[in-house]
Design an enzyme around this catalytic site. Sequence first.
Site, PDB file in Angstrom:
ATOM      1  N   GLN A 210       0.867  -1.198   0.000  1.00 45.53           N
ATOM      2  CA  GLN A 210       0.000   0.000   0.000  1.00 45.53           C
ATOM      3  C   GLN A 210       0.888   1.228   0.000  1.00 45.53           C
ATOM      4  OE1 GLN A 210      -0.257   1.998   3.072  1.00 45.53           O
ATOM      5  NE2 GLN A 210      -1.378   3.577   1.931  1.00 45.53           N
TER       6      GLN A 210
ATOM      7  N   TYR B   5       1.435   5.315   0.124  1.00 44.42           N
ATOM      8  CA  TYR B   5       0.988   6.696   0.316  1.00 44.42           C
ATOM      9  C   TYR B   5       1.857   7.572  -0.560  1.00 44.42           C
ATOM     10  CZ  TYR B   5      -2.324   6.291   4.206  1.00 44.42           C
ATOM     11  OH  TYR B   5      -3.405   6.030   4.977  1.00 44.42           O
TER      12      TYR B   5
ATOM     13  N   LYS C 234      -7.211   2.619  -3.868  1.00 43.94           N
ATOM     14  CA  LYS C 234      -7.999   2.276  -2.670  1.00 43.94           C
ATOM     15  C   LYS C 234      -8.709   3.525  -2.169  1.00 43.94           C
ATOM     16  CE  LYS C 234      -7.656   0.353   1.989  1.00 43.94           C
ATOM     17  NZ  LYS C 234      -7.639   1.521   2.881  1.00 43.94           N
TER      18      LYS C 234
ATOM     19  N   HIS D 170     -11.991   4.006   4.231  1.00 47.39           N
ATOM     20  CA  HIS D 170     -10.878   4.107   5.190  1.00 47.39           C
ATOM     21  C   HIS D 170     -11.346   3.693   6.584  1.00 47.39           C
ATOM     22  CE1 HIS D 170      -6.678   5.994   5.280  1.00 47.39           C
ATOM     23  NE2 HIS D 170      -6.832   5.388   6.428  1.00 47.39           N
TER      24      HIS D 170
ATOM     25  N   ARG E  60     -12.863   6.155   9.170  1.00 47.49           N
ATOM     26  CA  ARG E  60     -11.961   6.914  10.033  1.00 47.49           C
ATOM     27  C   ARG E  60     -11.767   8.350   9.564  1.00 47.49           C
ATOM     28  NH1 ARG E  60      -9.206   3.113  13.307  1.00 47.49           N
ATOM     29  NH2 ARG E  60      -7.395   4.421  13.675  1.00 47.49           N
TER      30      ARG E  60
ATOM     31  N   GLY F 171     -15.482  -3.057   7.181  1.00 41.90           N
ATOM     32  CA  GLY F 171     -16.225  -3.514   8.343  1.00 41.90           C
ATOM     33  C   GLY F 171     -16.528  -4.998   8.389  1.00 41.90           C
TER      34      GLY F 171
ATOM     35  N   ARG G  41      -9.673  -4.166  11.026  1.00 42.63           N
ATOM     36  CA  ARG G  41      -9.743  -4.263  12.483  1.00 42.63           C
ATOM     37  C   ARG G  41      -9.946  -5.694  12.977  1.00 42.63           C
ATOM     38  NH1 ARG G  41     -12.948   0.210  11.469  1.00 42.63           N
ATOM     39  NH2 ARG G  41     -12.297   2.219  12.364  1.00 42.63           N
TER      40      ARG G  41
END
Lengths: 362, 362, 362, 362
Positions: free
Chosen positions: B135, B137, B235, B259, B262, B292, B314
């Site tokens: 991933q 950034y 993404k 995201h 968030r 989720g 999570r």
Amino acid sequence: MSGAAASPIPAGVRCADDWITHARARLDPDVYAWLAGGAARTFLDNRMAFDRRRLLPRMLADVAGGDTRVELFGDLLAHPFLLAPVGHQTLLHPEGELASARGAAAMGAGMVAATLSGFRLEDIAACGVAPLWFQLYWQPRREDTLALVRRAEAVGCRALVLTVDLPIAPPQLSERIAGRLPRIPANLAGMAPSPSFTAMPGGPGPLQSPLLAAAPRWDDVAWLEAQTRLPLLLKGVLHPDDARRALALGLDGLIVSNHGARTVDRTVASLDALPAVAAAVAGRVPVLFDGGIHDGSEALIARALGADAVLIGRAAMYALAVAGAPGVAHVLHLLRTELEMAMALVGCGRWLEAGPGILFSD
Amino acid sequence: MSGAAASPIPAGVRCADDWITHARARLDPDVYAWLAGGAARTFLDNRMAFDRRRLLPRMLADVAGGDTRVELFGDLLAHPFLLAPVGHQTLLHPEGELASARGAAAMGAGMVAATLSGFRLEDIAACGVAPLWFQLYWQPRREDTLALVRRAEAVGCRALVLTVDLPIAPPQLSERIAGRLPRIPANLAGMAPSPSFTAMPGGPGPLQSPLLAAAPRWDDVAWLEAQTRLPLLLKGVLHPDDARRALALGLDGLIVSNHGARTVDRTVASLDALPAVAAAVAGRVPVLFDGGIHDGSEALIARALGADAVLIGRAAMYALAVAGAPGVAHVLHLLRTELEMAMALVGCGRWLEAGPGILFSD
Amino acid sequence: MSGAAASPIPAGVRCADDWITHARARLDPDVYAWLAGGAARTFLDNRMAFDRRRLLPRMLADVAGGDTRVELFGDLLAHPFLLAPVGHQTLLHPEGELASARGAAAMGAGMVAATLSGFRLEDIAACGVAPLWFQLYWQPRREDTLALVRRAEAVGCRALVLTVDLPIAPPQLSERIAGRLPRIPANLAGMAPSPSFTAMPGGPGPLQSPLLAAAPRWDDVAWLEAQTRLPLLLKGVLHPDDARRALALGLDGLIVSNHGARTVDRTVASLDALPAVAAAVAGRVPVLFDGGIHDGSEALIARALGADAVLIGRAAMYALAVAGAPGVAHVLHLLRTELEMAMALVGCGRWLEAGPGILFSD
Amino acid sequence: MSGAAASPIPAGVRCADDWITHARARLDPDVYAWLAGGAARTFLDNRMAFDRRRLLPRMLADVAGGDTRVELFGDLLAHPFLLAPVGHQTLLHPEGELASARGAAAMGAGMVAATLSGFRLEDIAACGVAPLWFQLYWQPRREDTLALVRRAEAVGCRALVLTVDLPIAPPQLSERIAGRLPRIPANLAGMAPSPSFTAMPGGPGPLQSPLLAAAPRWDDVAWLEAQTRLPLLLKGVLHPDDARRALALGLDGLIVSNHGARTVDRTVASLDALPAVAAAVAGRVPVLFDGGIHDGSEALIARALGADAVLIGRAAMYALAVAGAPGVAHVLHLLRTELEMAMALVGCGRWLEAGPGILFSD
């Protein structure tokens, strides 16, 4: 024997749900959890599906002298309630399925005896319940399945109910009672045991499990249909295409059911699935409904959405746990009385005459 | 190593959510709040979006021997779960991303390593997880971005994931852990630091901030696409027009994601945005879903709405925090088992065959 | 002066709602009830109307260097927030409207001064807030109304806002503070008092009350429009037909408002009424929105549904009560920052460019 | 006598619901449960049906000097509120229906006296309430029904209301007060008693009960219509087809009612049933509404959906229980005041001019 007998019915029990508190107080917590449990969203949905419907009353209708009779496979039932197949009832009450059968008989209700009954089918049949149907779980060997069919025929069962919902279920509920069950269920003595399966991180998943390999398919149903003259129903139908296929195969009836919300969570509510299945069947065979009914007006709602008769599961089992046969009879009496009240409200004196028009729609 | 090893998995953990209580007990409150937190309405929405869907079971289907395999960019995955890119995993467990990679490898799951990992990408790649994706950034200097790409290529990453959601986020969550992070993230040593920004009453607002000036735009993506032969995914796609533009630019895949809820509250739930994005893509490139998922049946719902594979964020991190690699493997095992149960329920033996028809609609 | 000054802002205040607890602790309970109260269903609706909307993010958009400027009646505002007209602000803070004006000025926000201010309009105007508008309550005598208009013109007000919602309101909120108010409001010295009215069982009802007889009608508005060169807005418009009639009469702007849900319960939420009013206006005059905004993303939602600017009522008053001018400035700073974050999320760098497309719809 | 008299009205009573706490404190628990009880879902629905509607205000309308007058069967009522027929009011207050009549008279409200009143109709009529209507329960012998009609005519009743909802109701509420009632209701002395019925497990169900056999049917209504020159209304109409049939038979008015949600649960809310009934009637006869009104704005909502006048049941009875006639007058005063406030809000100065346009619709 009657639900009106003073002693077995606890004071203050006015509706089926009132039995729950008493059952919870009496049962071992694991047994209570096994009986009362389910997949949370679908369990709630099975009830909320009724709560989203509203009855639209009619006035001044001529309903006096009406009744709730319905004919199923040649038997005239006084009312449309049958006891649903529930296994292991001896966990709830020492007399188990025998008490259920006697309670149903006292109220003229039918009963679907489960493959996994605590008593042998022959003993249940001796209790005089009529009609008695037999719920069949497909066995690993065809000869064992056939042996069960022959026994059902021999004791005078009036129909066979093949359960075809989830072929492999989450263990959350069954493991609560695993240690309390006999090694071999009473009806399955001498038969090949079903394969056992627990998914392990390194091993095959449910799709590769032997349980699934042993599950029946459409061609098995076709074979079974050819083995018996008894009417054969499929239990667990929720999709209209499955209903159509069952009809094409010559099945004699369908039971719309999500197994009491006891399988995968977010399974559709039985009641929500009913209209499309009933529309697909279009009256060619009886459609029965199983899914959370705990008061008589809910039976009428199921009728309005296409059910010809309804099965009562947990609602009768709570009463069985507390009061045995009189408890079961009492719940059936409550349901029938509530059903007739609701029929009077909507101006419908005959069970089968109730259609979608008795429900309010915006 | 296996999630079935007795010791690392706390007693009573039966589903992914069961890990949460254990994680909360073990983690520093600020770290737990950082991990578990989110924008309230959207966080709830990410879950409620699943709870509004219902599975419509099929019966007697021939699903035995089915599996959950899916091919992505030339790699055959045993199941459609990949670990989502989550930064700073050493806050959760001393072995951080290394443990996650080992847990994923044990279950045959892929992993998307984050730019902001606690360990260097090279160390993560050494753990043998496959496929490993990186991933990315966007960095203030193109040469730094390119350096990251080259490192991902060098360690054998099979795809690049450029995060393109909110270019400037509310600080509520990140400030909970600000004091615990190294001054320079492991993967960014020697690179130009990202500008910092705090809105002050007298100063420029977020729209005028240097952070936003440094954020990537479509032409940057076009440039990046030309720098590497690795498949490039975006993404954070939620709008079908963005999906179309990405396809026109030659992107190789999209990840529908908000995201993890968030960023700004009232952002649409990922699942609600998925169908329109999937329709716009129309199968031309893989569409992954992130938002989720905490049980396997939710993955099946995402598939029904258009996802080719799903990311687990999570849900895996709670288990990492408590039990390291075996915890991560255990959660992936749970998800896969639940997914296969749900596939059996809807009569679908192959992951990619599940379409909208497995969902109930009125 | 700035909201960033350490002392006046209580620790932990991160969003507008965080001020409420502090305000409740500091204010007399009756004053707090007057400020915070409202008709229960509509009060909740004003907030839930936002919570039913979802933002649909865009990625990779070029929003850097954007801003939130908007021009209203010849004035360029740095952002679209104006302080709503709230009377009796000296009940909340000794400096009352003067502090509000200073807080707004510090943030470059406009302010609508109320007829029922605790200070005279001239004193408020001296605080340097720009633009300053004057909210006008129709007076029993036209000469008194006209005198107020002339004073607004004299102090440099840039617009007049005539409140035309419920001409007679339930007394539940106003009676909480009745004993704390001066006999004659500061701005109304020397004018004919408004009639008083309490419905008594034997007497006339509200429809027959002198209050209603004194309420303005469309021809009064036409008269007022002719008396001044200042732009004239109507506040309280909720029906598109009223909007059309106002346009036909030459009104210069409309404020969609249900008076902060402070009148009859079950009044429609302001936000729900906004789209039809905005559609009727079709951009011919500015449409402002007033109704429960307490975070910046809600302003963006109001914009998407047709608002050109928004009024901030209670959200600023809680901060005024606790921290005076710096509190008001702090809340405006929060709102603006949140608004810009939300604009970045949806890829919209200019306030007026945000349209319905930034909202998710099924 | 007036609701404004200081002593009989408890401090803090600001709306009809405020009486409930006081009534609960004063009444025997069984009597309170009988009064306040109902079928849970429908009881809630009767209120939620109002809460789903929203008023859409108009501004600057000329409503001053408006009023709430409505003519019904030749009588001009000052406002559209009538006391609903409630039996056994002496359980609530020693003066029972006499106090209700006096309270209604003080406020110019009409009253529908119940067959099962605690006082004889003649005594109620002597209290001067106007108009007085008589609610008729069909009696087992036609001559008894006719005797009641003749007495209603003799005392100057202006209309007859035949209750035709559920002919046989669940006993849950009535049995709470069974032991407190006189053996023969005051109005029925000398008449043939109604049959009693309790469903017993061995015996006939409600559909076979003598109660249902004695219930009126359409031909009975035709007969009754021919016996009197008084306007005859049917109470309990919820289905538009029943409304049409009643019109065809020459009935003079209809009352949409679900008997205060006191019969079978999941009966449709009265308000939800109102629009279709009103549409079927199309203004040819008055349509009254009965179903949970406890504030004046709800009466306006019922008007918007088609009601010409409304009945007040429990809302007046709580006040009767606490304060007798002044309590009843006070509640009627509150309702009327709230109604006029709401009319002013929506810019409607005349009761009958309020149509569907005053409600917000998406």
